[in-house]
Design a protein around this motif. Structure first.
Motif, mmCIF file in Angstrom:
data_model
loop_
_atom_site.group_PDB
_atom_site.id
_atom_site.type_symbol
_atom_site.label_atom_id
_atom_site.label_comp_id
_atom_site.label_asym_id
_atom_site.label_seq_id
_atom_site.Cartn_x
_atom_site.Cartn_y
_atom_site.Cartn_z
ATOM 1 N N UNK A 1 143.933 111.037 60.550
ATOM 2 C CA UNK A 1 143.632 112.039 61.577
ATOM 3 C C UNK A 1 144.617 113.216 61.562
ATOM 4 N N UNK A 2 145.468 113.284 60.539
ATOM 5 C CA UNK A 2 146.394 114.398 60.342
ATOM 6 C C UNK A 2 147.410 114.549 61.476
ATOM 7 N N UNK A 3 147.736 113.447 62.129
ATOM 8 C CA UNK A 3 148.733 113.513 63.195
ATOM 9 C C UNK A 3 150.145 113.517 62.642
ATOM 10 N N UNK A 4 150.303 113.210 61.359
ATOM 11 C CA UNK A 4 151.617 113.216 60.729
ATOM 12 C C UNK A 4 151.551 114.081 59.476
ATOM 13 N N UNK A 5 152.676 114.647 59.047
ATOM 14 C CA UNK A 5 152.662 115.516 57.873
ATOM 15 C C UNK A 5 152.445 114.724 56.588
ATOM 16 N N UNK A 6 151.946 115.407 55.587
ATOM 17 C CA UNK A 6 151.770 114.814 54.271
ATOM 18 C C UNK A 6 153.114 114.371 53.706
ATOM 19 N N UNK A 7 153.165 113.143 53.201
ATOM 20 C CA UNK A 7 154.372 112.650 52.519
ATOM 21 C C UNK A 7 154.092 112.564 51.025
ATOM 22 N N UNK A 8 154.972 113.167 50.257
ATOM 23 C CA UNK A 8 154.859 113.103 48.795
ATOM 24 C C UNK A 8 156.153 112.515 48.235
ATOM 25 N N UNK A 9 156.012 111.435 47.485
ATOM 26 C CA UNK A 9 157.153 110.780 46.844
ATOM 27 C C UNK A 9 156.854 110.638 45.362
ATOM 28 N N UNK A 10 157.833 110.952 44.534
ATOM 29 C CA UNK A 10 157.690 110.844 43.088
ATOM 30 C C UNK A 10 158.677 109.803 42.588
ATOM 31 N N UNK A 11 158.159 108.813 41.856
ATOM 32 C CA UNK A 11 158.969 107.720 41.328
ATOM 33 C C UNK A 11 158.979 107.793 39.798
ATOM 34 N N UNK A 12 160.136 107.536 39.209
ATOM 35 C CA UNK A 12 160.249 107.530 37.749
ATOM 36 C C UNK A 12 161.325 106.537 37.336
ATOM 37 N N UNK A 13 161.064 105.836 36.229
ATOM 38 C CA UNK A 13 162.025 104.875 35.671
ATOM 39 C C UNK A 13 162.580 105.445 34.376
ATOM 40 N N UNK A 14 163.910 105.498 34.292
ATOM 41 C CA UNK A 14 164.601 106.012 33.105
ATOM 42 C C UNK A 14 164.782 104.890 32.083
ATOM 43 N N UNK A 15 165.053 105.288 30.835
ATOM 44 C CA UNK A 15 165.307 104.306 29.779
ATOM 45 C C UNK A 15 166.491 103.401 30.088
ATOM 46 N N UNK A 16 167.420 103.867 30.921
ATOM 47 C CA UNK A 16 168.575 103.045 31.276
ATOM 48 C C UNK A 16 168.250 102.018 32.364
ATOM 49 N N UNK A 17 166.991 101.969 32.812
ATOM 50 C CA UNK A 17 166.575 100.985 33.799
ATOM 51 C C UNK A 17 166.752 101.408 35.238
ATOM 52 N N UNK A 18 167.141 102.650 35.471
ATOM 53 C CA UNK A 18 167.341 103.123 36.838
ATOM 54 C C UNK A 18 166.037 103.722 37.377
ATOM 55 N N UNK A 19 165.663 103.272 38.573
ATOM 56 C CA UNK A 19 164.502 103.813 39.276
ATOM 57 C C UNK A 19 164.947 104.981 40.138
ATOM 58 N N UNK A 20 164.255 106.102 40.016
ATOM 59 C CA UNK A 20 164.581 107.307 40.784
ATOM 60 C C UNK A 20 163.414 107.651 41.711
ATOM 61 N N UNK A 21 163.755 108.262 42.844
ATOM 62 C CA UNK A 21 162.734 108.777 43.752
ATOM 63 C C UNK A 21 163.115 110.169 44.248
ATOM 64 N N UNK A 22 162.148 111.080 44.199
ATOM 65 C CA UNK A 22 162.271 112.405 44.788
ATOM 66 C C UNK A 22 161.242 112.529 45.916
ATOM 67 N N UNK A 23 161.542 113.314 46.914
ATOM 68 C CA UNK A 23 160.561 113.659 47.931
ATOM 69 C C UNK A 23 160.256 115.154 47.815
ATOM 70 N N UNK A 24 158.999 115.504 48.101
ATOM 71 C CA UNK A 24 158.561 116.895 48.017
ATOM 72 C C UNK A 24 158.175 117.339 49.414
ATOM 73 N N UNK A 25 158.850 118.361 49.917
ATOM 74 C CA UNK A 25 158.597 118.780 51.295
ATOM 75 C C UNK A 25 157.313 119.608 51.387
ATOM 76 N N UNK A 26 156.853 119.955 52.602
ATOM 77 C CA UNK A 26 155.598 120.688 52.749
ATOM 78 C C UNK A 26 155.565 122.033 52.035
ATOM 79 N N UNK A 27 156.746 122.596 51.760
ATOM 80 C CA UNK A 27 156.804 123.869 51.036
ATOM 81 C C UNK A 27 156.771 123.680 49.529
ATOM 82 N N UNK A 28 156.714 122.422 49.074
ATOM 83 C CA UNK A 28 156.683 122.147 47.653
ATOM 84 C C UNK A 28 158.044 122.031 46.998
ATOM 85 N N UNK A 29 159.101 121.953 47.803
ATOM 86 C CA UNK A 29 160.464 121.857 47.273
ATOM 87 C C UNK A 29 160.815 120.396 47.008
ATOM 88 N N UNK A 30 161.311 120.122 45.801
ATOM 89 C CA UNK A 30 161.740 118.775 45.437
ATOM 90 C C UNK A 30 163.135 118.531 46.006
#
Length: 319
Positions: free
Chosen positions: A158-187
């Protein structure tokens, strides 16, 4: 924010005309009242995975239906998706939003030559080239060492909360990373957690305001769920589902519903694929049923999920 949100058909749930219901669980597990019978025409239409693949610069959509035997129909192919930069090494899931006729709009993330881009393109028909407007927005470099990538977009219906965007990536060294992207598109600044070197593939099975959950297999053959809080620090909760036999799959693609997940598992060595119905995630007690092998060959180098507008998607694999 990527242009995916600009052509959103709000309040609808028409993702390629499919309804997402799992038609079967493991033997001995009671069927929920009102579900369709296995193998029926209704089951064929209801229990589906929107399986995407990339070969060359072409995106393909296959509808994988959980009938017995499993049926697969190629419903859309688009050429000219990556006219610049060549085939990506990594790609997230892609959204597809149909237009008024046979046209549509697609968007997602891709890593080309070590650089992350937001990709968006339009189509004029179900089979044909990508046409303008086409977007290839550079995010940044330094992605050469990553081998797994997925984006999660969550929006309250019902659009009562803002869109949440999360980006997940696993590096060759085995570390899991997460970035969030705000409503303006900024990582925003990445968080990280070690200990994921053995992962072969991941597939989202849950998303809501407070956490995301992935199904993942390892080189050693184990199958896990990885539950990640989204309102707190990156501290994944890893739970074993099976201890062996899953090492042969290079890609997992999941579609979720109220009864669990429908999961396509692709073996790149044998160019074959299998469909599983996986019940509500509960560690080693999670019910898993092999629905069957998919007909045809599966040699494409990259596999992904086709999705729709975030507010129309329900993923509750361990909710």
């Amino acid at each position: 924010m990527i242009a995916v949100g600009r052509r959103r058909v709000r309040g609808t749930s028409a993702v390629l005309g499919l309804t997402l219901l799992v038609a079967g669980l493991t033997p001995g597990v009671a069927r929920a009242a009102g579900t369709v019978a296995e193998g029926s025409t209704a089951a064929a239409l209801a229990c589906s995975v929107n399986l995407g693949s990339l070969t060359g610069d072409q995106h393909i959509l296959r509808e994988v239906r959980a009938t017995k035997p499993v049926t697969v129909t190629e419903t859309r192919s688009t050429t000219g998706v990556y006219p610049v930069g060549g085939r990506p090494a990594l790609q997230s899931y892609f959204t597809y939003e149909p237009g008024v006729a046979n046209d549509g709009y697609s968007a997602g993330l891709a890593v080309q030559q070590g650089v992350m881009y937001e990709i968006a393109y339009s189509t004029a028909s179900t089979d044909g080239p990508a046409v303008p407007p086409r977007q290839r927005k550079r995010i940044g470099g330094g992605w050469d060492g990553f081998r797994l990538l997925e984006q999660v977009q969550w929006q309250s219906p019902n659009f009562t909360m803002p869109l949440r965007r999360s980006v997940y990536a696993v590096h060759d060294d085995g570390v899991l990373h997460r970035w969030t992207i705000d409503p303006a598109g900024v990582w925003r600044k990445a968080e990280s957690a070690p200990g994921f070197a053995s992962l072969k593939s991941i597939a989202m099975i849950s998303k809501n305001y407070s956490f995301d959950t992935f199904l993942a297999n390892t080189r050693g053959g184990a199958l896990y769920t990885i539950r990640i809080p989204t309102t707190a620090a990156l501290k994944p909760v890893v739970t074993m589902v099976r201890s062996k036999t899953w090492q042969g799959f290079e890609s997992l693609v999941a579609q979720s519903c109220s009864l669990g997940e429908v999961v396509v598992a692709i073996d790149g060595d044998t160019e074959s694929a299998y469909l599983y119905a996986i019940g509500h995630a509960n560690g080693a007690k999670t019910p898993i049923e092999l629905r069957g092998q998919l007909p045809g060959g599966y040699a494409d180098p990259l596999w992904f999920r086709w999705g729709t507008a975030p507010e129309n998607e329900i993923f509750r694999g361990d909710n």
